[in-house]
Each structure stands twice: as structure tokens, then as C-alpha cells.
Design a protein around this motif. Sequence first.
Motif, PDB file in Angstrom:
ATOM      1  N   UNK A 168       8.719  15.827   6.169  1.00 21.30           N
ATOM      2  CA  UNK A 168       8.204  15.329   4.681  1.00 21.30           C
ATOM      3  C   UNK A 168       9.136  16.105   3.297  1.00 21.30           C
ATOM      4  N   UNK A 169       9.613  17.273   2.904  1.00 19.38           N
ATOM      5  CA  UNK A 169       9.769  17.853   1.964  1.00 19.38           C
ATOM      6  C   UNK A 169      11.189  18.275   1.969  1.00 19.38           C
ATOM      7  N   UNK A 170      11.764  16.825   2.361  1.00 18.55           N
ATOM      8  CA  UNK A 170      13.368  17.208   2.151  1.00 18.55           C
ATOM      9  C   UNK A 170      13.733  16.654   0.986  1.00 18.55           C
ATOM     10  N   UNK A 171      13.397  15.496   0.361  1.00 19.58           N
ATOM     11  CA  UNK A 171      13.546  15.019  -0.937  1.00 19.58           C
ATOM     12  C   UNK A 171      13.316  16.201  -2.042  1.00 19.58           C
ATOM     13  N   UNK A 172      12.424  16.761  -2.024  1.00 19.00           N
ATOM     14  CA  UNK A 172      11.865  17.656  -3.321  1.00 19.00           C
ATOM     15  C   UNK A 172      12.673  18.705  -2.588  1.00 19.00           C
TER      16      UNK A 172
ATOM     17  N   UNK B 176       1.229  -1.261   0.467  1.00 15.44           N
ATOM     18  CA  UNK B 176       0.029   0.088  -0.240  1.00 15.44           C
ATOM     19  C   UNK B 176       0.775   1.661   0.362  1.00 15.44           C
ATOM     20  N   UNK B 177       2.072   0.766   0.661  1.00 13.63           N
ATOM     21  CA  UNK B 177       2.752   2.117   0.595  1.00 13.63           C
ATOM     22  C   UNK B 177       3.195   2.707  -0.190  1.00 13.63           C
ATOM     23  N   UNK B 178       3.112   1.843  -0.996  1.00  9.10           N
ATOM     24  CA  UNK B 178       4.434   1.232  -3.162  1.00  9.10           C
ATOM     25  C   UNK B 178       3.477   3.124  -3.618  1.00  9.10           C
ATOM     26  N   UNK B 179       2.588   3.058  -3.807  1.00  6.85           N
ATOM     27  CA  UNK B 179       1.226   4.128  -3.672  1.00  6.85           C
ATOM     28  C   UNK B 179       0.834   5.352  -3.133  1.00  6.85           C
ATOM     29  N   UNK B 180       1.297   4.965  -1.975  1.00  2.00           N
ATOM     30  CA  UNK B 180       1.438   7.056  -1.417  1.00  2.00           C
ATOM     31  C   UNK B 180       1.673   8.013  -3.034  1.00  2.00           C
ATOM     32  N   UNK B 181       1.067   8.896  -1.883  1.00  2.00           N
ATOM     33  CA  UNK B 181       1.998  10.555  -2.627  1.00  2.00           C
ATOM     34  C   UNK B 181       3.010  10.456  -2.759  1.00  2.00           C
ATOM     35  N   UNK B 182       3.237  11.004  -3.759  1.00  2.00           N
ATOM     36  CA  UNK B 182       5.110  11.241  -3.706  1.00  2.00           C
ATOM     37  C   UNK B 182       5.758  12.502  -3.365  1.00  2.00           C
ATOM     38  N   UNK B 183       4.532  13.204  -3.155  1.00  2.00           N
ATOM     39  CA  UNK B 183       5.574  14.640  -2.472  1.00  2.00           C
ATOM     40  C   UNK B 183       4.317  15.234  -2.342  1.00  2.00           C
ATOM     41  N   UNK B 184       4.984  16.252  -0.884  1.00  2.00           N
ATOM     42  CA  UNK B 184       3.371  16.802   0.022  1.00  2.00           C
ATOM     43  C   UNK B 184       3.391  17.955  -0.936  1.00  2.00           C
ATOM     44  N   UNK B 185       2.237  18.543  -1.122  1.00  2.00           N
ATOM     45  CA  UNK B 185       1.936  19.988  -1.444  1.00  2.00           C
ATOM     46  C   UNK B 185       2.246  21.285  -1.046  1.00  2.00           C
ATOM     47  N   UNK B 186       3.693  21.439  -1.006  1.00  2.00           N
ATOM     48  CA  UNK B 186       3.760  22.372  -0.118  1.00  2.00           C
ATOM     49  C   UNK B 186       4.998  23.350  -1.092  1.00  2.00           C
ATOM     50  N   UNK B 187       5.666  24.256  -1.230  1.00  2.00           N
ATOM     51  CA  UNK B 187       6.390  25.147  -1.358  1.00  2.00           C
ATOM     52  C   UNK B 187       7.239  25.572  -0.365  1.00  2.00           C
ATOM     53  N   UNK B 188       6.944  25.480   1.159  1.00  2.00           N
ATOM     54  CA  UNK B 188       8.363  25.582   1.782  1.00  2.00           C
ATOM     55  C   UNK B 188       9.305  25.492   1.681  1.00  2.00           C
ATOM     56  N   UNK B 189       9.826  27.115   2.477  1.00  3.34           N
ATOM     57  CA  UNK B 189      11.366  26.364   2.217  1.00  3.34           C
ATOM     58  C   UNK B 189      12.712  26.132   3.278  1.00  3.34           C
ATOM     59  N   UNK B 190      11.649  26.032   3.500  1.00  3.65           N
ATOM     60  CA  UNK B 190      11.512  25.613   5.824  1.00  3.65           C
ATOM     61  C   UNK B 190      11.990  23.636   5.744  1.00  3.65           C
ATOM     62  N   UNK B 191      13.345  23.187   5.537  1.00  4.81           N
ATOM     63  CA  UNK B 191      12.995  22.291   4.755  1.00  4.81           C
ATOM     64  C   UNK B 191      12.871  20.946   6.118  1.00  4.81           C
TER      65      UNK B 191
END
Length: 286
Positions: A206-210, A188-203
Motif C-alpha cells: 500500500x505504501x511502497x510508492x510513497x 472507477x479505479x481511476x478516482x481511487x484514493x492515491x495514497x493510504x494514510x500511513x506514516x510507517x517506514x515498513x514498506x
Amino acid sequence: MTERYISIANGDGTLSAILHSPDDVAPLTNADTGVLIIVGGPQYRVGSHRQFVKLSRALASQGIASMRLDTAGMGDSNGIKTAFYQQDEDINQAIAAFFQHCPQLKKVALWGLCDAASGILIKLNQHDPRISGVILLNPWVRQQHSHANVMLRHYYPKRLLSFQFWRKKLAGGMMLRLSLSELWQTFKHRYAKQYPDTETLIANEQNYVKLMLRGWQQFQGNVLVITSGNDLTAQEFLQLCNSDKAWAACLADAQHQHIAAANHTFASAKWRQQVEQCCIAFIKQP
């Protein structure tokens, strides 16, 4: 070669580092480029099987200065330990100290294994003309969906084909049910959403890979990526590069050395020396 302890002011605390200076750098190629070794966690500046010490000594033998850093809260550095995606200030202070103690330096290459490599890419979101190159070993890009995909491709097939695995599980019905439940959750986790909807520059977690990708995309210097063949962290990184066009483009523009038999920390003299040779050649290139 000389090795000496360096204390670096960092806010209300101090960071500890070991500086490796070649005995005579003047006649050697690219003596104006040093290597700052960022240590991931939980780890300190010596490294697994003294990898970082041996790397610094190998660099010094070729006229390349290096500094091994304990980030805040690790090793001999005081202060509160921060996550790898929040170490920009530690890196900034270490670069400044490196240049202060090695006035011949004009450029620095950042070196990191695992989550230290990830922290380096995040740091590249801040333009820093002092950084001419980065060396990334088995970068950490762990996300629910990508980890699940790697486990399904590289871990579970070996387990499910193992006679001893089934003998052990069938001997206890509860253990078998738990294993099957774990496999289903992984699927189930394989098909989880890849990136969160965030444009924040504070790592953050949730967003560090982006932010790693963003830092890599805007970096204008040279990049060397070294990956291990016998390592799930490396497989997860390479799978991300294979499945995502933006990551694939970054890797295609970089120098990439894959050591097929190596494990995560390159824990043999042969693998360690291959890493050392790659790093020396990278620093010495025009």
C-alpha cells in the motif's frame, strides 16, 4: 575482463552473483565506481534476452566493474523470496561483497529495471554513503488509480477504435458485457484514493510508492532515468511525474533518457546499446 561466481552470506542463506572485472582498470576514468545490477522478478541475473550479461560486458569494456545479483529465492540464491519493496538487506549484503571483491571501488551505482528500480528507490530511505548514483529503467509505480488512468488513456482508445475488437465482442453478447464491465471498473479505479494514510517506514504493497518518492527526495547522488515509449509501465511512471509536483521535481533534477520506440525490456540490439551507452556515460561523468 574476467567473470566469476560470487557467493554472498545472507542470514541463514546465500546469495549468488556474477562479478565482472575489467582486465586493467588503473588508467580508466572512474574505475573506482562499480555498478550493482539488482534483478527484479520474476527474473534472474542473466536478464531478458541476456540483457544484464551484455550490459555487464559493455561496462567492463569501458573499465567499469559490475556485479549481477540474484536476490533471495531467485536464480541460484536460496532463501525465501521477498517482495521487491523488502530487499534492502539483500542489497546491503551485495554492496558489501562487491567492495570486498573489488577493493579499488570507492562508490557504487545501483541499476534496476521495473520493480528492481522501485526497490532501489525504497533502499534510498536508508542513508548509505557508498551509493553515489542510481540508474532506474521503467520504474514500477503500479497503483489502482494510476494503472486505471494509463489504461484509459493508452489501452482502451486503441481497443475501442479497433474493427476486429468490435466484431469479436458483438459476436458474443456475454463477452461484450464483460468488457464493458471491466471498462467501468477501470474508470472507477481511476478516482481511487492515491495514497493510504500511513506514516510507517515498513514498506508494503500500500505504501511502497510513497516510500519510493521519499527515498528519491532525500538522495544526494546522481540519478539516471531511462524510459521506454512502448511500455505501459513507463507510461504509468511518466504520468505520475506529470501529475504530481513532488515526482515531477525529482524527475526534473535527474538525467532522463527516453527511448521512444523501445519496449519494456529494450528487446533489440539497438535499444540495448542505447541503454549501455547511457549507463557508461553516466558512470564516467565527473
